[in-house]
Enzyme design. Sequence first.
Site, PDB file in Angstrom:
ATOM      1  CE1 TYR A   1       0.999  -0.368   4.433  1.00  3.90           C
ATOM      2  CE2 TYR A   1      -0.038   1.787   4.429  1.00  3.90           C
ATOM      3  CZ  TYR A   1       0.750   0.846   5.045  1.00  3.90           C
ATOM      4  OH  TYR A   1       1.305   1.121   6.273  1.00  3.90           O
TER       5      TYR A   1
ATOM      6  CD  GLU B   1      10.069   1.680  10.368  1.00  7.82           C
ATOM      7  OE1 GLU B   1       9.899   2.670   9.640  1.00  7.82           O
ATOM      8  OE2 GLU B   1       9.878   0.512   9.970  1.00  7.82           O
TER       9      GLU B   1
ATOM     10  CG  LEU C   1       8.163   2.485   4.769  1.00  8.71           C
ATOM     11  CD1 LEU C   1       7.815   1.237   3.972  1.00  8.71           C
ATOM     12  CD2 LEU C   1       6.921   3.265   5.099  1.00  8.71           C
TER      13      LEU C   1
ATOM     14  CE  LYS D   1       3.032   3.347   3.363  1.00  9.57           C
ATOM     15  NZ  LYS D   1       3.192   3.370   4.811  1.00  9.57           N
TER      16      LYS D   1
HETATM   17  N1  PDD Z   1       2.819   4.950   7.638  1.00 11.18           N
HETATM   18  N2  PDD Z   1       7.553   3.684   8.978  1.00 11.18           N
HETATM   19  C1  PDD Z   1       6.401   2.997   9.037  1.00 11.18           C
HETATM   20  C2  PDD Z   1       6.405   1.634   9.620  1.00 11.18           C
HETATM   21  C3  PDD Z   1       5.203   3.584   8.555  1.00 11.18           C
HETATM   22  O1  PDD Z   1       4.058   2.897   8.590  1.00 11.18           O
HETATM   23  C4  PDD Z   1       5.246   4.909   8.037  1.00 11.18           C
HETATM   24  C5  PDD Z   1       4.028   5.601   7.514  1.00 11.18           C
HETATM   25  C6  PDD Z   1       6.476   5.583   7.999  1.00 11.18           C
HETATM   26  C7  PDD Z   1       6.615   6.976   7.433  1.00 11.18           C
HETATM   27  O2  PDD Z   1       6.613   6.967   6.021  1.00 11.18           O
HETATM   28  P1  PDD Z   1       6.081   8.222   5.174  1.00 11.18           P
HETATM   29  O3  PDD Z   1       6.841   9.404   5.626  1.00 11.18           O
HETATM   30  O4  PDD Z   1       6.379   7.858   3.768  1.00 11.18           O
HETATM   31  O5  PDD Z   1       4.592   8.357   5.460  1.00 11.18           O
HETATM   32  C8  PDD Z   1       7.607   4.938   8.472  1.00 11.18           C
HETATM   33  C9  PDD Z   1       1.606   5.428   7.012  1.00 11.18           C
HETATM   34  C10 PDD Z   1       1.328   6.865   7.185  1.00 11.18           C
HETATM   35  C11 PDD Z   1       0.453   4.517   7.414  1.00 11.18           C
HETATM   36  O6  PDD Z   1       0.698   3.319   7.489  1.00 11.18           O
HETATM   37  O7  PDD Z   1      -0.671   4.991   7.592  1.00 11.18           O
END
Ligand code: PDD
Length: 282
Positions: free
Chosen positions: A34, A177, A201, A145
Amino acid sequence: MANKIVYLNGEYLPLNEAKVSVLDRGFLFGDGVYEVIPAYSGKLFLFQEHLDRLNNSLKLIQLPILYNKQEWLDILTPLLTDNRAQYIYLQITRGVVEKRDHAFPDEIQPTIFAMCSAIAEFSNRDKGVKAITLDDTRWELCNIKATTLLANILLRQKAVEQDCTEAILIKNNTVTEGAASNVFAVINGVLTTPPNNNEILPGITRQLIIKLAKENQIPVKEQVITLNELKTASEIWLTSSTREILPVVELDKNPVGIGHPGPIWQTMHDLFQQVKKHPYER
Ligand code: PDD
């Protein structure tokens, strides 16, 4: 918005009419990937970066690259309803199968679903948030992701039950993270974030912050952060597409720095708001 229009496999339809088979491998196995793509003033933000990451996730789970940038923009842009801060949730699974079998089916018709939601204003941003550290119990492919998020969910829930906004995850005594965010810490005046590898991620917000730091002479390093360094950092931030840059002011019940959002956070937050108004194009 209960019956907003969503996209499912080539059609736009009301949310309550969007239905997927119980034999979809996304439902059976969490076999999908996703993206969460923010949009400001009716325009998708850092779209090329999100698309590059989506294509990498697809490649890593052996699904084909489905559309080019323009085709995706044609599909997703009609879902944006107004000029407020919104995000597109886009999910692609390995599709519907005839019988449940772990191995891939011979013929694959991926299921593609997308919807738009409002990005809620984070009311406590200026006050900062609380976080806890927890053992990173996830798998070794965190750079994908993937929709398979059970470990992340359990970790976030533990944080919420302790009145915290996020769990910061620790593996081999170092920070990986957050349960759904990347982590930055200011260590000896240097903005530091763990390097991209299979344990995290590759966050798009993270990437933008590193770029902004370099452009604005803020010392920044992609380097391992030990648990001890995290505990003594003068600032800690959590970053994601829906929460932007959140300052952590309490970690495991101890104040971070002076217990208020720090000056480097304030500078980066202001820079980030400017980029939202005038985004980079790639
Ligand atoms: N999640 N690490 C993880 C495990 C995440 O699920 C997310 C973001 C990030 C940050 O990535 P980005 O800056 O590209 O949003 C890091 C999204 C927002 C979610 O699962 O809803």
